[in-house]
Design an enzyme around this catalytic site. Structure first.
Site, PDB file in Angstrom:
ATOM      1  N   ASN A 191       0.858  -1.194   0.000  1.00  0.00           N
ATOM      2  CA  ASN A 191       0.000   0.000   0.000  1.00  0.00           C
ATOM      3  C   ASN A 191       0.890   1.238   0.000  1.00  0.00           C
ATOM      4  OD1 ASN A 191      -2.461   1.300  -0.022  1.00  0.00           O
ATOM      5  ND2 ASN A 191      -2.643   1.339   2.201  1.00  0.00           N
ATOM      6  N   TYR A 251       4.508  -0.504   7.420  1.00  0.00           N
ATOM      7  CA  TYR A 251       3.418  -1.343   7.935  1.00  0.00           C
ATOM      8  C   TYR A 251       3.255  -2.609   7.083  1.00  0.00           C
ATOM      9  CZ  TYR A 251      -1.436  -2.362   9.420  1.00  0.00           C
ATOM     10  OH  TYR A 251      -2.581  -2.954   9.883  1.00  0.00           O
ATOM     11  N   ALA A 252       3.252  -2.453   5.757  1.00  0.00           N
ATOM     12  CA  ALA A 252       3.082  -3.612   4.865  1.00  0.00           C
ATOM     13  C   ALA A 252       4.228  -4.608   5.058  1.00  0.00           C
ATOM     14  CB  ALA A 252       2.995  -3.146   3.414  1.00  0.00           C
TER      15      ALA A 252
END
Ligand code: NAP
Length: 254
Positions: free
Chosen positions: A155, A161-162
């Site tokens: 993303n 985070y991904a």
């Protein structure tokens, strides 16, 4: 063929859930309490208020708020010790705590990348390592970690985070292989967009754009993630390990 093993009933089991003071973690804790499990609600903050809410639901006997910060090994050890001291065992671990620090990569500094990896990926490493000792002794355990659809899709603005969530899935599959013969399963639930504080701050144009891409045409609810976790932690789910279960309204079909 191996003889059918007998497992403790859910009502004899003990669960530890991280990030359980609000959002998805709280919903998971509530559902496991309803299933008769004794539940330790791991709280980085707000433990007193959580204990009050638990008291209203099940009384203090079956639910406890325990201080737990995933970025701190000593806090993890202390939380686990308090659960073992209180109830003598731990059968279920749910790695739910997670953070975002969204920014396009060119503007993201190394501290923001490291912070997210530390809580979302190194945290579960610390937590799983700690619970494996008692679970190996018991020759029984259910570990479920909450990743995200973006761990598979990526993303923009969420490289940190991904990466943490994709890593959590690969980590879980590896540990699943290491402990499968000990009666311990290790699985992942990968939510899409769920109505919690994490998504509450999304700008209106982002929310409407996302909704158009979700075939079910709505965000999910914490209880819908809890339901998948409840399924995977059941004693009867012993033949499911290393799985990544999508709960995303059809947004992404692996
Ligand atoms: P949330 O409402 O933002 O809650 C995050 C939880 O994690 C809070 O309980 C928070 O505690 C806890 N936490 C943060 N840092 C921590 C630390 N260092 N140690 C221990 N706990 C910590 O998020 P949520 O939506 O419920 O998300 C729960 C999980 O689902 C996360 O792993 C998230 O990545 C994943 N997920 C969520 C969505 C979504 O759409 N909501 C989608 C995919 C995946 P404090 O209150 O003390 O900060």
């Amino acid at each position: 063929m191996k003889e059918q093993e007998t497992y403790p009933k859910l009502s004899e089991q003990v669960a530890l859930i991280t990030g359980a003071n609000r959002g998805i973690g709280w919903a998971i804790g509530r559902m496991l309490l309803d299933a008769g499990v004794r539940v330790a609600f791991g709280c980085r903050t707000g433990a007193d208020a959580v204990q009050e809410r638990i008291r209203g639901l099940s009384g203090d006997e079956r639910g406890a708020a325990v201080l737990l910060d995933m970025s701190d090994s000593a806090s993890i050890e202390a939380a686990l010790d308090s659960v073992l001291h209180r109830w003598g065992r731990v059968d279920i671990l749910v790695n739910n705590a997670g953070i975002v620090r969204d920014r396009l990569l060119l503007r993201m500094d190394e501290a923001e990348f490291r912070e997210v990896i530390d809580v979302n990926l190194v945290g579960p490493f610390r937590m799983v390592k700690a619970v494996l000792r008692p679970m190996m002794k018991q020759r029984y355990g259910r570990i479920v970690s909450i990743s995200s659809v973006v761990g598979s899709t990526g993303n923009a603005g969420q490289a940190n985070y991904a990466a943490s969530k994709g890593g959590l899935e690969a980590f879980s599959k590896s540990v699943a292989l290491e402990v499968a013969s000990r009666g311990i399963t290790v699985n992942v639930v990968a939510p899409g967009f769920i109505e919690t504080d994490m998504t509450a701050g999304l700008p209106e144009n982002v929310t409407s754009g996302v909704l158009e891409r979700i075939p079910v045409r709505r965000f999910g609810r914490g209880e819908e993630i809890a339901h998948a976790v409840r399924f995977l932690v059941d004693p009867a789910a012993g033949y499911i390990t290393g799985a990544v279960v999508p709960v995303n309204g059809g947004l992404y079909m692996p």
